[in-house]
Design a protein around this motif. Structure first.
Motif, PDB file in Angstrom:
ATOM      1  N   LYS A 183       0.835  -1.205   0.000  1.00 54.10           N
ATOM      2  CA  LYS A 183       0.000   0.000   0.000  1.00 54.10           C
ATOM      3  C   LYS A 183       0.871   1.256   0.000  1.00 54.10           C
ATOM      4  O   LYS A 183       0.557   2.252  -0.664  1.00 54.10           O
ATOM      5  N   LEU A 184       1.985   1.196   0.719  1.00 55.05           N
ATOM      6  CA  LEU A 184       2.922   2.318   0.717  1.00 55.05           C
ATOM      7  C   LEU A 184       3.564   2.479  -0.665  1.00 55.05           C
ATOM      8  O   LEU A 184       3.747   3.593  -1.146  1.00 55.05           O
ATOM      9  N   VAL A 185       3.893   1.349  -1.275  1.00 60.01           N
ATOM     10  CA  VAL A 185       4.493   1.397  -2.611  1.00 60.01           C
ATOM     11  C   VAL A 185       3.508   1.997  -3.616  1.00 60.01           C
ATOM     12  O   VAL A 185       3.907   2.751  -4.512  1.00 60.01           O
ATOM     13  N   ALA A 186       2.244   1.688  -3.465  1.00 55.88           N
ATOM     14  CA  ALA A 186       1.220   2.256  -4.356  1.00 55.88           C
ATOM     15  C   ALA A 186       1.179   3.779  -4.220  1.00 55.88           C
ATOM     16  O   ALA A 186       1.014   4.500  -5.214  1.00 55.88           O
ATOM     17  N   GLU A 187       1.351   4.271  -3.006  1.00 55.29           N
ATOM     18  CA  GLU A 187       1.393   5.720  -2.790  1.00 55.29           C
ATOM     19  C   GLU A 187       2.620   6.327  -3.460  1.00 55.29           C
ATOM     20  O   GLU A 187       2.556   7.399  -4.072  1.00 55.29           O
ATOM     21  N   LEU A 188       3.747   5.630  -3.355  1.00 56.40           N
ATOM     22  CA  LEU A 188       4.972   6.120  -3.990  1.00 56.40           C
ATOM     23  C   LEU A 188       4.826   6.104  -5.507  1.00 56.40           C
ATOM     24  O   LEU A 188       5.286   7.024  -6.200  1.00 56.40           O
ATOM     25  N   ARG A 189       4.183   5.070  -6.038  1.00 52.53           N
ATOM     26  CA  ARG A 189       3.971   4.987  -7.481  1.00 52.53           C
ATOM     27  C   ARG A 189       3.138   6.174  -7.980  1.00 52.53           C
ATOM     28  O   ARG A 189       3.408   6.728  -9.051  1.00 52.53           O
TER      29      ARG A 189
ATOM     30  N   GLY B 106       6.927  11.873 -13.452  1.00 53.18           N
ATOM     31  CA  GLY B 106       7.456  11.317 -14.692  1.00 53.18           C
ATOM     32  C   GLY B 106       8.605  10.351 -14.497  1.00 53.18           C
ATOM     33  O   GLY B 106       9.376  10.101 -15.431  1.00 53.18           O
ATOM     34  N   HIS B 107       8.732   9.799 -13.285  1.00 54.20           N
ATOM     35  CA  HIS B 107       9.793   8.836 -12.998  1.00 54.20           C
ATOM     36  C   HIS B 107       9.179   7.522 -12.550  1.00 54.20           C
ATOM     37  O   HIS B 107       7.968   7.406 -12.375  1.00 54.20           O
ATOM     38  N   THR B 108      10.026   6.525 -12.353  1.00 50.08           N
ATOM     39  CA  THR B 108       9.558   5.243 -11.832  1.00 50.08           C
ATOM     40  C   THR B 108       9.708   5.247 -10.308  1.00 50.08           C
ATOM     41  O   THR B 108      10.467   6.046  -9.750  1.00 50.08           O
ATOM     42  N   PRO B 109       9.005   4.344  -9.616  1.00 49.18           N
ATOM     43  CA  PRO B 109       9.139   4.298  -8.153  1.00 49.18           C
ATOM     44  C   PRO B 109      10.576   4.094  -7.685  1.00 49.18           C
ATOM     45  O   PRO B 109      11.015   4.724  -6.714  1.00 49.18           O
ATOM     46  N   VAL B 110      11.319   3.219  -8.346  1.00 49.34           N
ATOM     47  CA  VAL B 110      12.691   2.971  -7.912  1.00 49.34           C
ATOM     48  C   VAL B 110      13.554   4.221  -8.106  1.00 49.34           C
ATOM     49  O   VAL B 110      14.413   4.544  -7.274  1.00 49.34           O
ATOM     50  N   GLN B 111      13.345   4.933  -9.182  1.00 48.86           N
ATOM     51  CA  GLN B 111      14.104   6.164  -9.402  1.00 48.86           C
ATOM     52  C   GLN B 111      13.790   7.209  -8.342  1.00 48.86           C
ATOM     53  O   GLN B 111      14.680   7.908  -7.856  1.00 48.86           O
ATOM     54  N   LEU B 112      12.526   7.279  -7.949  1.00 46.35           N
ATOM     55  CA  LEU B 112      12.129   8.230  -6.923  1.00 46.35           C
ATOM     56  C   LEU B 112      12.745   7.849  -5.572  1.00 46.35           C
ATOM     57  O   LEU B 112      13.212   8.720  -4.827  1.00 46.35           O
ATOM     58  N   ALA B 113      12.744   6.560  -5.259  1.00 48.82           N
ATOM     59  CA  ALA B 113      13.316   6.101  -3.991  1.00 48.82           C
ATOM     60  C   ALA B 113      14.813   6.403  -3.921  1.00 48.82           C
ATOM     61  O   ALA B 113      15.331   6.825  -2.878  1.00 48.82           O
TER      62      ALA B 113
ATOM     63  N   ALA C  22       3.948  10.071   1.314  1.00 48.70           N
ATOM     64  CA  ALA C  22       3.553   8.778   0.753  1.00 48.70           C
ATOM     65  C   ALA C  22       4.115   7.619   1.571  1.00 48.70           C
ATOM     66  O   ALA C  22       3.439   6.602   1.786  1.00 48.70           O
ATOM     67  N   VAL C  23       5.356   7.772   2.019  1.00 47.21           N
ATOM     68  CA  VAL C  23       6.011   6.731   2.816  1.00 47.21           C
ATOM     69  C   VAL C  23       6.573   7.391   4.076  1.00 47.21           C
ATOM     70  O   VAL C  23       7.756   7.715   4.140  1.00 47.21           O
ATOM     71  N   PRO C  24       5.756   7.583   5.084  1.00 43.88           N
ATOM     72  CA  PRO C  24       6.206   8.276   6.295  1.00 43.88           C
ATOM     73  C   PRO C  24       7.296   7.500   7.044  1.00 43.88           C
ATOM     74  O   PRO C  24       7.410   6.276   6.916  1.00 43.88           O
ATOM     75  N   HIS C  25       8.054   8.227   7.809  1.00 40.68           N
ATOM     76  CA  HIS C  25       9.102   7.630   8.645  1.00 40.68           C
ATOM     77  C   HIS C  25       8.494   6.535   9.531  1.00 40.68           C
ATOM     78  O   HIS C  25       7.513   6.758  10.235  1.00 40.68           O
ATOM     79  N   GLY C  26       9.066   5.336   9.485  1.00 38.28           N
ATOM     80  CA  GLY C  26       8.614   4.237  10.329  1.00 38.28           C
ATOM     81  C   GLY C  26       7.358   3.534   9.860  1.00 38.28           C
ATOM     82  O   GLY C  26       6.805   2.697  10.592  1.00 38.28           O
ATOM     83  N   ALA C  27       6.915   3.818   8.640  1.00 36.28           N
ATOM     84  CA  ALA C  27       5.651   3.245   8.172  1.00 36.28           C
ATOM     85  C   ALA C  27       5.772   1.794   7.724  1.00 36.28           C
ATOM     86  O   ALA C  27       4.776   1.067   7.694  1.00 36.28           O
TER      87      ALA C  27
END
Length: 333
Positions: free
Chosen positions: A246-252, A259-266, A311-316
């Motif tokens: 669910k967190l990954v979906a928020e990052l996506r 205009g980037h991919t999730p891995v690029q954003l991470a 999208a991905v809070p600290h400790g989530a």
């Protein structure tokens, strides 16, 4: 590729390195894997400007160091900063893992790594895990002897707390600290990262995309090979995996906006945390290597960074980093 200085007086390295562990073990290896991994290493060095290569003597029981050594032909050795590690000893018969930091073992381990890699020196030599029964001053003192002998150029530690980092640095300058750090794992931000910065020690985040979770490519355990070690990882267990996806979906969603991919954003998020960070995403596929490397050119705005944090809070992230039976012994932070 952009470049950074590792630590206050360390080598100049690519802003993104390459973790080589999965090329030999843990993420499922096939008979075709070696040739593809060599191609990945050559593409990284020859075409993408990646200069920091990370391996360890325990990966594949030494086979990963051999593979990296075979890839450094044709004048490539002088183009890279070669990092390896000692400290996790695997019994050749039972595969039982023990942590060894004693000076005698360190002297034996470095010679074995040099032989497997086929080189006359290691650029960055890490203590992979710490055995608290051995004073860190003894271990680092032995590592410092390797520098004086010309076998090693720079010293590093992995997965230690702030107190150990400070004690080690007092014996001999520590150039780099390797710790798990990603949107899913931010433990080092409290004490370890500030201490490293105070001492001028560079930080090398491993598992910077949450062992693949933050790529968005994993949607269920069914997609993992039977021998993939992530099947036993707490963050990939049924309940935790669902929560983490669910967190990954928020990052996506944020990635699509930018205009980037999730891995690029991470990866771009990690790079934005400071110029002293050099993440080492691992892959054995050229298409993923290219995708990862492109993150070095992404400049995130303050607003985009805030969106990622939301999208991905600290400790989530749900679940521990390792299972109790993994053999990955780490100091508490």
């Amino acid at each position: 590729m952009k470049y950074r200085i590792l630590g206050s007086d360390g080598p100049r390295v690519s802003a993104l390195g390459l973790g080589c562990m999965g090329m030999s073990e843990f993420y499922s290896v096939t008979p075709e894997s070696e040739a593809e991994s060599i191609s990945v290493l050559h593409r990284a060095i020859d075409d993408l400007g990646v200069t920091l290569l990370d391996t360890a003597d325990m990966y594949g029981r030494g086979e990963n160091e051999k593979l990296v050594g075979r890839a450094l032909t044709g004048g490539r050795r002088d183009k890279v900063v070669l990092a390896t590690k000692f400290g996790i000893h695997r019994d050749p018969e039972t595969d039982e893992r023990t942590v060894r930091n004693d000076p005698e073992y360190i002297g034996t381990a470095v010679d074995a790594s040099l032989s497997r890699l086929g080189v006359d020196h290691i650029d960055l030599y890490y203590m992979h895990r710490r055995n608290p029964d051995v004073p860190v001053e003894e271990s680092v003192g032995a590592m410092a002897e390797l520098v004086r002998a010309g076998k090693v150029r720079y010293l590093g530690l992995s997965e230690v707390n702030a107190e150990t980092l400070r004690a080690a640095h007092a014996v001999h300058p520590i150039t780099a600290l390797q710790s798990e750090y990603s949107l899913f794992t931010r433990d080092i931000e409290a004490e370890v990262l500030p201490t490293a910065r105070e001492l001028g020690i560079g930080v090398v985040p491993y598992s910077p995309v949450g062992r693949g979770l933050l790529t968005g490519a994993i949607t269920s355990l069914e997609g993992l090979a039977p021998d993939d070690f992530r099947r036993d990882n707490p963050r990939f267990s049924d309940g935790n995996l669902e929560a983490n996806l669910k967190l990954v979906a928020e990052l996506r969603a944020v990635a699509e906006e930018t205009g980037h991919t999730p891995v690029q954003l991470a990866l771009a998020w990690l790079l934005a945390q400071g110029p002293d960070l050099v993440p080492i995403p691992g892959t054995k596929r050229i298409k993923y290597l290219d995708e990862n490397s492109a993150a070095a050119d992404i400049e995130l705005t303050a607003g985009q960074l805030a969106r990622i944090e939301a999208a991905v809070p600290h400790g989530a992230a749900s679940g521990e980093r390792y299972s109790p039976t993994s053999g990955q012994r780490m100091e508490s932070r």
